[in-house]
Design a protein around this motif. Sequence first.
Motif, PDB file in Angstrom:
ATOM      1  N   ARG A 128      37.245 -10.923 -19.544  1.00 57.32           N
ATOM      2  CA  ARG A 128      37.247  -9.471 -19.380  1.00 57.32           C
ATOM      3  C   ARG A 128      36.072  -8.868 -20.130  1.00 57.32           C
ATOM      4  N   ASP A 129      35.512  -7.805 -19.578  1.00 61.06           N
ATOM      5  CA  ASP A 129      34.430  -7.083 -20.236  1.00 61.06           C
ATOM      6  C   ASP A 129      34.965  -5.722 -20.673  1.00 61.06           C
ATOM      7  N   PHE A 130      34.960  -5.467 -21.973  1.00 57.97           N
ATOM      8  CA  PHE A 130      35.463  -4.210 -22.519  1.00 57.97           C
ATOM      9  C   PHE A 130      34.410  -3.110 -22.507  1.00 57.97           C
ATOM     10  N   GLY A 131      33.159  -3.458 -22.343  1.00 55.03           N
ATOM     11  CA  GLY A 131      32.097  -2.458 -22.396  1.00 55.03           C
ATOM     12  C   GLY A 131      31.817  -2.052 -23.827  1.00 55.03           C
ATOM     13  N   ALA A 132      31.395  -0.803 -24.022  1.00 52.58           N
ATOM     14  CA  ALA A 132      31.074  -0.295 -25.358  1.00 52.58           C
ATOM     15  C   ALA A 132      32.347   0.185 -26.046  1.00 52.58           C
ATOM     16  N   LEU A 133      32.614  -0.350 -27.222  1.00 45.98           N
ATOM     17  CA  LEU A 133      33.823  -0.001 -27.971  1.00 45.98           C
ATOM     18  C   LEU A 133      33.449   0.790 -29.224  1.00 45.98           C
ATOM     19  N   PRO A 134      33.960   2.005 -29.349  1.00 50.58           N
ATOM     20  CA  PRO A 134      33.658   2.810 -30.552  1.00 50.58           C
ATOM     21  C   PRO A 134      34.493   2.355 -31.739  1.00 50.58           C
ATOM     22  N   LEU A 135      33.915   2.448 -32.911  1.00 48.47           N
ATOM     23  CA  LEU A 135      34.602   2.111 -34.147  1.00 48.47           C
ATOM     24  C   LEU A 135      35.070   3.389 -34.833  1.00 48.47           C
ATOM     25  N   VAL A 136      36.143   3.281 -35.603  1.00 46.04           N
ATOM     26  CA  VAL A 136      36.663   4.429 -36.349  1.00 46.04           C
ATOM     27  C   VAL A 136      36.652   4.090 -37.829  1.00 46.04           C
ATOM     28  N   SER A 137      36.679   5.112 -38.661  1.00 42.33           N
ATOM     29  CA  SER A 137      36.704   4.901 -40.095  1.00 42.33           C
ATOM     30  C   SER A 137      38.008   4.231 -40.496  1.00 42.33           C
ATOM     31  N   ALA A 138      37.900   3.317 -41.442  1.00 45.97           N
ATOM     32  CA  ALA A 138      39.090   2.625 -41.923  1.00 45.97           C
ATOM     33  C   ALA A 138      39.819   3.505 -42.924  1.00 45.97           C
TER      34      ALA A 138
END
Length: 151
Positions: free
Chosen positions: A140-150
Amino acid sequence: MYLRLAFISLFLLLAACASEAPQPAAPAAPAKPAPVTTPVVAAEPGLPAHMRELRGSLLTPPAGSEVELALLVVDERDRPQQLLGSLRLEGTGQALPFRLPFNPQYFPTGARVELRARISQSGRLILRLPPRLVTQADSRDFGALPLVSAP
């Protein structure tokens, strides 16, 4: 007497081994191979045929950060129960592409499987990827995944 008997036995044994095997009376008809009807799954380049992979890119982990991706079986309380695949990368300050291979034979049916990532810098957790549900044991290709602050 025994010596003579031993030599005769040895001679007969060597003679039997040296002779050619008898030919069969009639050659057997060659069997035709059965046509193969199993579907062939095309593997990704550089990936063994039995493996699958998750692809995508993490958006902008900081340069010099340590990125850890994991494909996990998770219970109803969001606790990891089994690791199906993992990957460690180094952040570059730009979008970071990843290819996480896993074996679909170990993919449990009916269990919740998630892709998770955490980004740490100097031993401190700074960013994370919100869990992404993986429902099938396919590439599967998820594409661009944004990260969030921990937290």
